[in-house]
Each structure stands twice: as C-alpha cells, then as structure tokens.
Design an enzyme around this catalytic site. Sequence first.
Site, PDB file in Angstrom:
ATOM      1  N   ASN A 121      35.364  32.697 -16.240  1.00 27.70           N
ATOM      2  CA  ASN A 121      35.587  32.396 -17.657  1.00 27.70           C
ATOM      3  C   ASN A 121      34.225  32.095 -18.290  1.00 27.70           C
ATOM      4  O   ASN A 121      33.641  31.055 -18.021  1.00 27.70           O
ATOM      5  CB  ASN A 121      36.528  31.178 -17.775  1.00 27.70           C
ATOM      6  CG  ASN A 121      36.658  30.695 -19.210  1.00 27.70           C
ATOM      7  OD1 ASN A 121      36.302  31.403 -20.159  1.00 27.70           O
ATOM      8  ND2 ASN A 121      37.181  29.483 -19.379  1.00 27.70           N
ATOM      9  N   TRP A 122      33.762  33.031 -19.116  1.00 25.36           N
ATOM     10  CA  TRP A 122      32.430  32.871 -19.718  1.00 25.36           C
ATOM     11  C   TRP A 122      32.418  31.927 -20.928  1.00 25.36           C
ATOM     12  O   TRP A 122      31.367  31.597 -21.456  1.00 25.36           O
ATOM     13  CB  TRP A 122      31.892  34.230 -20.183  1.00 25.36           C
ATOM     14  CG  TRP A 122      31.410  35.112 -19.078  1.00 25.36           C
ATOM     15  CD1 TRP A 122      31.345  34.805 -17.745  1.00 25.36           C
ATOM     16  CD2 TRP A 122      30.901  36.440 -19.208  1.00 25.36           C
ATOM     17  NE1 TRP A 122      30.822  35.875 -17.060  1.00 25.36           N
ATOM     18  CE2 TRP A 122      30.544  36.889 -17.931  1.00 25.36           C
ATOM     19  CE3 TRP A 122      30.720  37.301 -20.303  1.00 25.36           C
ATOM     20  CZ2 TRP A 122      30.004  38.153 -17.710  1.00 25.36           C
ATOM     21  CZ3 TRP A 122      30.195  38.567 -20.084  1.00 25.36           C
ATOM     22  CH2 TRP A 122      29.840  38.973 -18.798  1.00 25.36           C
ATOM     23  N   LYS A 123      33.620  31.559 -21.396  1.00 24.28           N
ATOM     24  CA  LYS A 123      33.713  30.712 -22.607  1.00 24.28           C
ATOM     25  C   LYS A 123      32.888  31.333 -23.739  1.00 24.28           C
ATOM     26  O   LYS A 123      32.791  32.556 -23.824  1.00 24.28           O
ATOM     27  CB  LYS A 123      33.268  29.282 -22.281  1.00 24.28           C
ATOM     28  CG  LYS A 123      33.953  28.752 -21.023  1.00 24.28           C
ATOM     29  CD  LYS A 123      33.807  27.281 -20.827  1.00 24.28           C
ATOM     30  CE  LYS A 123      34.509  26.907 -19.533  1.00 24.28           C
ATOM     31  NZ  LYS A 123      34.753  25.498 -19.393  1.00 24.28           N
ATOM     32  N   GLY A 162      34.203  28.569 -14.361  1.00 20.87           N
ATOM     33  CA  GLY A 162      33.561  28.573 -15.683  1.00 20.87           C
ATOM     34  C   GLY A 162      32.054  28.672 -15.549  1.00 20.87           C
ATOM     35  O   GLY A 162      31.491  29.747 -15.313  1.00 20.87           O
ATOM     36  N   GLY A 163      31.386  27.532 -15.638  1.00 21.57           N
ATOM     37  CA  GLY A 163      29.917  27.482 -15.655  1.00 21.57           C
ATOM     38  C   GLY A 163      29.240  28.350 -14.607  1.00 21.57           C
ATOM     39  O   GLY A 163      28.305  29.103 -14.924  1.00 21.57           O
ATOM     40  N   HIS A 170      44.045  27.398 -22.318  1.00 25.71           N
ATOM     41  CA  HIS A 170      42.918  26.700 -21.684  1.00 25.71           C
ATOM     42  C   HIS A 170      42.793  25.311 -22.311  1.00 25.71           C
ATOM     43  O   HIS A 170      43.032  25.139 -23.511  1.00 25.71           O
ATOM     44  CB  HIS A 170      41.618  27.492 -21.880  1.00 25.71           C
ATOM     45  CG  HIS A 170      40.489  26.942 -21.060  1.00 25.71           C
ATOM     46  ND1 HIS A 170      39.777  25.840 -21.463  1.00 25.71           N
ATOM     47  CD2 HIS A 170      39.992  27.305 -19.859  1.00 25.71           C
ATOM     48  CE1 HIS A 170      38.871  25.556 -20.532  1.00 25.71           C
ATOM     49  NE2 HIS A 170      38.981  26.431 -19.549  1.00 25.71           N
ATOM     50  N   GLY A 181      33.770  21.259 -15.851  1.00 32.05           N
ATOM     51  CA  GLY A 181      32.366  21.080 -16.238  1.00 32.05           C
ATOM     52  C   GLY A 181      31.776  19.729 -15.862  1.00 32.05           C
ATOM     53  O   GLY A 181      30.696  19.383 -16.319  1.00 32.05           O
ATOM     54  N   SER A 183      34.938  22.927 -11.965  1.00 30.48           N
ATOM     55  CA  SER A 183      33.741  22.685 -11.148  1.00 30.48           C
ATOM     56  C   SER A 183      33.749  23.420  -9.807  1.00 30.48           C
ATOM     57  O   SER A 183      33.292  22.883  -8.802  1.00 30.48           O
ATOM     58  CB  SER A 183      33.528  21.186 -10.947  1.00 30.48           C
ATOM     59  OG  SER A 183      33.360  20.544 -12.207  1.00 30.48           O
ATOM     60  N   GLU A 236      44.017  23.417 -13.863  1.00 30.57           N
ATOM     61  CA  GLU A 236      42.674  22.911 -14.143  1.00 30.57           C
ATOM     62  C   GLU A 236      42.779  21.479 -14.664  1.00 30.57           C
ATOM     63  O   GLU A 236      43.084  21.278 -15.853  1.00 30.57           O
ATOM     64  CB  GLU A 236      42.000  23.775 -15.212  1.00 30.57           C
ATOM     65  CG  GLU A 236      41.869  25.229 -14.844  1.00 30.57           C
ATOM     66  CD  GLU A 236      40.775  25.894 -15.678  1.00 30.57           C
ATOM     67  OE1 GLU A 236      39.737  26.236 -15.105  1.00 30.57           O
ATOM     68  OE2 GLU A 236      40.948  26.036 -16.896  1.00 30.57           O
TER      69      GLU A 236
HETATM   70  P1  PGA Z   1      33.948  24.907 -14.930  1.00 31.59           P
HETATM   71  O1  PGA Z   1      35.023  25.463 -15.982  1.00 31.59           O
HETATM   72  O2  PGA Z   1      33.991  25.808 -13.721  1.00 31.59           O
HETATM   73  O3  PGA Z   1      32.642  25.000 -15.657  1.00 31.59           O
HETATM   74  O4  PGA Z   1      34.339  23.508 -14.595  1.00 31.59           O
HETATM   75  C1  PGA Z   1      36.276  25.934 -15.584  1.00 31.59           C
HETATM   76  C2  PGA Z   1      37.067  26.400 -16.785  1.00 31.59           C
HETATM   77  O5  PGA Z   1      36.932  25.801 -17.857  1.00 31.59           O
HETATM   78  O6  PGA Z   1      37.846  27.355 -16.718  1.00 31.59           O
END
Ligand code: PGA
Length: 253
Positions: free
Chosen positions: A10-12, A233-234, A95, A173, A212, A167
């Site tokens: 997920n690149w946001k 995500g990150g 999300h 994050g 994370s 999640e």
């Molecule tokens: P993260 O994000 O891996 O940066 O914690 C996960 C997400 O929001 O889908």
Amino acid sequence: MSKLPLFVANWKMYKKGDEVDHFFQEFSPFTPSLPLHQIMIAVPAIWIERSCRLASQAVSIGAQNCAPYDEGAYTGEISAKMIASTEARFCLVGHSERRTIFKETNQEVNEKVKLLLSYDIRPVLCVGESKEEKESGLEKKVIEQQILEALQDVSSDELKKIIIAYEPVWSIGTGLVPQPSLISDIHRFCKEVLFQNLGDEASTVPVLYGGSVKEDNVEELLREKDIDGVLVGGASLSAQQFIDIIRKGMQIL
Ligand code: PGA
C-alpha cells in the site's frame, strides 16, 4: 502443503511519476516462484495505468479507495466503474486512514464493497481496532461489526473474491506489532465470524495482517497458520525492501 501467502503493498499518498518508474525498474526483474497475483500493489489512482504498464505479469495493480456511488456529480471522486475500466484488479476499502481522517462509515464501506464486486474488482477490506478500543477490550466487538456491516448483502458467490486485512490502528506506521499468536487469535476470530454469519463460502476468505510489517518480522508472522498474507505500507515504498519482505516471507514454503 503450506499456504501460499499474499503480499500486498500500500503506497498511500506517496510517489511522483518518476518515482513510480524507478520502483518498477527495480521491482519488475524480480520473479519469485509464486503463482500470478500473489503480489499486489495498491497505488495512488493517478498511477494505476502507469503501474499496469510497468509491472510484470505476475503482479496485480490495484486502487486504494473508490467512491460509494456508481457515478454522478461527485467532483474529485473515482468510481469502481472507472477502476474496472483500467487493468487494476483490486481495491483497498475501509483503510483506517480513510475511517479516521475522512470519517468513512461501515455503511459507506459496504456500498464500496458492493460496487467493486459488481465490476469484478476484488475488495481488500481493512478492519482493525484503535488503541482506545484495544485498551477497553473491545477489539473483537469492533472487528465483528466492521466485517458484518461491510459485507451486508454480499452474495455467497461474491464472498470468494473478498480479502480481509486485519490492521490494528495502533500498529500502523508505529513499529508496534502485536505478538504473532495474538494476531492469529484475531484472525481465527475473523474466520469464525465469516463462517458463522456468512456460511461455507466465507471460510476461504484470506485474512492478512497489516501494521509495521518488515523484513525482520514477516517470516514469523506468516508461520502462524491463520495469517494468510501481509499488507505492507511504509516498507513497500522501496522496491528492494518489498522484495526482501517477499523473499523472507517465502521461506515458509
Ligand atoms: P505500515 O502501514 O506498514 O506502514 O504500518 C500499513 C498500512 O497502512 O496498510
């Protein structure tokens, strides 16, 4: 046989066009021995077509959100129908950033899920409790409600296309990851809720973990029987880090 894990990125709201090009220059030569579509990347809508052009055949590209309406005077919104007219195959829905920042409700999430399914786009339904809900012991109640309200009026046939991503909001994050056995307990609960309320077909719905996820925790997570994949995500913003996560995760096979 061990399960085949799903790896969803997920690149946001990150990456300019040249950064998308750079990501795929590095990522596309990577050809893990996984069946098609086990690797999925949710990109900003503006980069769907570019990403579909640059990604290898093995990778599915998807959107991160869609409108709860089919079409109309909704300036700035992107519909499930538009997503379906690209080569995108899936879309994240619900999300926690959409739920908390944009005040999205379970009812809106349900509209989105139904629209996506009607255009044959796979919804990745994100659920999870906040820190306060966890501290009050409400996590299972919240998750059950999120699942059941989001999947209201979804037919048993359509259920086969759903993916659930658990999640915990406090884990996104932050580097805080619950014990894998606790995550597994929630995943088993999600599967029970699906099975008891929606029947046999729901028992095949994969439940992913997100929050994370990194190279150094992915293997331990995926070794848990009820964790069917990860939503990253990150760490998915760097092609190399995402490749390392997939390589590490595949050690369970
Ligand atoms: P993260 O994000 O891996 O940066 O914690 C996960 C997400 O929001 O889908």
